[in-house]
Design a protein around this motif. Sequence first.
Motif, mmCIF file in Angstrom:
data_model
loop_
_atom_site.group_PDB
_atom_site.id
_atom_site.type_symbol
_atom_site.label_atom_id
_atom_site.label_comp_id
_atom_site.label_asym_id
_atom_site.label_seq_id
_atom_site.Cartn_x
_atom_site.Cartn_y
_atom_site.Cartn_z
ATOM 1 N N TRP A 64 0.823 -1.211 0.000
ATOM 2 C CA TRP A 64 0.000 0.000 0.000
ATOM 3 C C TRP A 64 0.856 1.259 0.000
ATOM 4 O O TRP A 64 0.500 2.270 -0.613
ATOM 5 C CB TRP A 64 -0.971 0.009 1.187
ATOM 6 N N ALA A 65 2.011 1.193 0.672
ATOM 7 C CA ALA A 65 2.911 2.347 0.712
ATOM 8 C C ALA A 65 3.543 2.575 -0.669
ATOM 9 O O ALA A 65 3.710 3.715 -1.114
ATOM 10 C CB ALA A 65 3.982 2.143 1.767
ATOM 11 N N LEU A 66 3.890 1.485 -1.339
ATOM 12 C CA LEU A 66 4.442 1.608 -2.690
ATOM 13 C C LEU A 66 3.405 2.196 -3.648
ATOM 14 O O LEU A 66 3.724 3.032 -4.498
ATOM 15 C CB LEU A 66 4.899 0.240 -3.193
ATOM 16 N N ARG A 67 2.144 1.779 -3.498
ATOM 17 C CA ARG A 67 1.092 2.308 -4.355
ATOM 18 C C ARG A 67 0.868 3.800 -4.129
ATOM 19 O O ARG A 67 0.643 4.554 -5.073
ATOM 20 C CB ARG A 67 -0.202 1.533 -4.111
ATOM 21 N N ALA A 68 0.933 4.210 -2.858
ATOM 22 C CA ALA A 68 0.763 5.635 -2.556
ATOM 23 C C ALA A 68 1.887 6.457 -3.175
ATOM 24 O O ALA A 68 1.658 7.521 -3.772
ATOM 25 C CB ALA A 68 0.715 5.845 -1.048
ATOM 26 N N ALA A 69 3.123 5.955 -3.038
ATOM 27 C CA ALA A 69 4.263 6.660 -3.625
ATOM 28 C C ALA A 69 4.173 6.677 -5.147
ATOM 29 O O ALA A 69 4.480 7.680 -5.798
ATOM 30 C CB ALA A 69 5.567 5.998 -3.178
ATOM 31 N N ALA A 70 3.722 5.559 -5.737
ATOM 32 C CA ALA A 70 3.599 5.482 -7.192
ATOM 33 C C ALA A 70 2.513 6.419 -7.711
ATOM 34 O O ALA A 70 2.667 7.025 -8.781
ATOM 35 C CB ALA A 70 3.300 4.047 -7.611
ATOM 36 N N ALA A 71 1.426 6.561 -6.955
ATOM 37 C CA ALA A 71 0.368 7.490 -7.357
ATOM 38 C C ALA A 71 0.898 8.918 -7.388
ATOM 39 O O ALA A 71 0.616 9.690 -8.313
ATOM 40 C CB ALA A 71 -0.819 7.391 -6.405
ATOM 41 N N GLY A 72 1.685 9.269 -6.369
ATOM 42 C CA GLY A 72 2.313 10.593 -6.363
ATOM 43 C C GLY A 72 3.261 10.769 -7.533
ATOM 44 O O GLY A 72 3.324 11.846 -8.135
ATOM 45 N N THR B 116 6.096 5.171 -10.746
ATOM 46 C CA THR B 116 4.748 5.570 -11.116
ATOM 47 C C THR B 116 3.843 4.344 -11.005
ATOM 48 O O THR B 116 4.316 3.218 -10.815
ATOM 49 C CB THR B 116 4.691 6.104 -12.555
ATOM 50 N N LEU B 117 2.547 4.550 -11.155
ATOM 51 C CA LEU B 117 1.615 3.422 -11.085
ATOM 52 C C LEU B 117 1.882 2.422 -12.210
ATOM 53 O O LEU B 117 1.804 1.203 -12.001
ATOM 54 C CB LEU B 117 0.178 3.933 -11.151
ATOM 55 N N ASP B 118 2.207 2.934 -13.384
ATOM 56 C CA ASP B 118 2.508 2.038 -14.493
ATOM 57 C C ASP B 118 3.778 1.236 -14.209
ATOM 58 O O ASP B 118 3.827 0.024 -14.443
ATOM 59 C CB ASP B 118 2.674 2.837 -15.786
ATOM 60 N N GLY B 119 4.797 1.905 -13.699
ATOM 61 C CA GLY B 119 6.036 1.206 -13.366
ATOM 62 C C GLY B 119 5.840 0.189 -12.262
ATOM 63 O O GLY B 119 6.400 -0.916 -12.305
ATOM 64 N N LEU B 120 5.022 0.537 -11.259
ATOM 65 C CA LEU B 120 4.766 -0.387 -10.159
ATOM 66 C C LEU B 120 4.024 -1.630 -10.650
ATOM 67 O O LEU B 120 4.308 -2.754 -10.203
ATOM 68 C CB LEU B 120 3.959 0.310 -9.065
ATOM 69 N N SER B 121 3.101 -1.424 -11.589
ATOM 70 C CA SER B 121 2.356 -2.579 -12.106
ATOM 71 C C SER B 121 3.285 -3.564 -12.803
ATOM 72 O O SER B 121 3.060 -4.783 -12.755
ATOM 73 C CB SER B 121 1.249 -2.108 -13.064
ATOM 74 N N LYS B 122 4.327 -3.056 -13.441
ATOM 75 C CA LYS B 122 5.289 -3.941 -14.097
ATOM 76 C C LYS B 122 6.121 -4.701 -13.076
ATOM 77 O O LYS B 122 6.516 -5.844 -13.299
ATOM 78 C CB LYS B 122 6.193 -3.140 -15.026
ATOM 79 N N LEU B 123 6.395 -4.065 -11.944
ATOM 80 C CA LEU B 123 7.209 -4.709 -10.912
ATOM 81 C C LEU B 123 6.411 -5.701 -10.076
ATOM 82 O O LEU B 123 6.986 -6.618 -9.483
ATOM 83 C CB LEU B 123 7.821 -3.647 -9.997
ATOM 84 N N THR B 124 5.094 -5.514 -9.996
ATOM 85 C CA THR B 124 4.277 -6.387 -9.160
ATOM 86 C C THR B 124 3.407 -7.359 -9.959
ATOM 87 O O THR B 124 2.933 -8.355 -9.419
ATOM 88 C CB THR B 124 3.349 -5.551 -8.259
#
Length: 338
Positions: free
Chosen positions: A268-276, A291-299
């Motif tokens: 959840w903390a990673l998602r908050a940072a990625a949203a920012g 970013t959210l797009d980058g986080l989706s690739k990592l997760t």
Amino acid sequence: MELGNILVTGATGRVGRLLVSTLLQEGQPVSILTRAPQVALDLWPGQRVDVRLGDLTDPSSLQSVCSGIDTLFHLASYAPRPDEPDLYNAPNHWPVTAEGTANLMAEAADSSVKRLIYISTVKAMGDAAGELGRPADETLAPAPDTLYGRAKLAAEQRVLTTAQQAGIQASVLRLPMVYGLDDKGNLARLIAAIAARRFPPWPQIDNRRSAIHIEDAVAAATLVARNPASAGQIYCVTDGRAYSTRWIYERILLALGRPIPRWTVPLWALRAAAAGGSIGERLLGRRLPLTLDGLSKLTGDAWYASERLERTLGFRPKYSLETEIPRLVRSIRRPPTD
């Protein structure tokens, strides 16, 4: 099957460079299509490389570029600038990759080309294809969700359709993430971030992502080119394994000689940072680290199967991230020589 006289497009790219060097080492006669002849000549000094000047987006410049060619390896596509905020939706993907391939195929259809290998990407299938909970293969109906993927799919279709009409034996290879690029590519950037302690202790997420070593990708391309049974076929090409971001993170730490942390950053903390980061990227007009797009690739998953290539042509990858990560860490940490 003999390859005869060979033409390579996209020869100055990473995969293209290794392909040309491999063919030259085999004693094959190689020509390359390029807009920058001096760059090409500098890559292979003293080698017998026939440089043919041409631009995929300019049909008039492609006249006779396939003259005397038996085998065409088509790797050229648009390479976005590092500062472009949305790499997969950069406007130039379509005119270079889709329309440029159509221009090249029009020339190839009226030439002596007998064999054509198009190097594509799993992005032509769409990201959802790799998120099914099982490895996706070539039987899946493609549904690309980016301009890059749509342009690649259009290029694939043009290659196969025109080749069939012209009597050319054509095949398509779809690559996932390519590693073995030394200081370039996503893996090298991840190692650099972890080494500099800019990458957080990653959560235990069991995602699965496919990859291929650059040398295995080139080996697959030449294997397909030499086998008439591959005509008209599309192949996904992987190293046969599925990697999680957590697994990669731990292997990099071990290769760096560091302990694996006992704590992790919550998702959840990673998602908050990625949203920012996504908001900041839109406001600033430049790429940000998370970013959210980058986080989706990592997760998320990007899981593909190369069973068809292995079963029908006997493809056997030689490399995996198990050995590549320690090698790459050593090469990145090695002090420069005078």
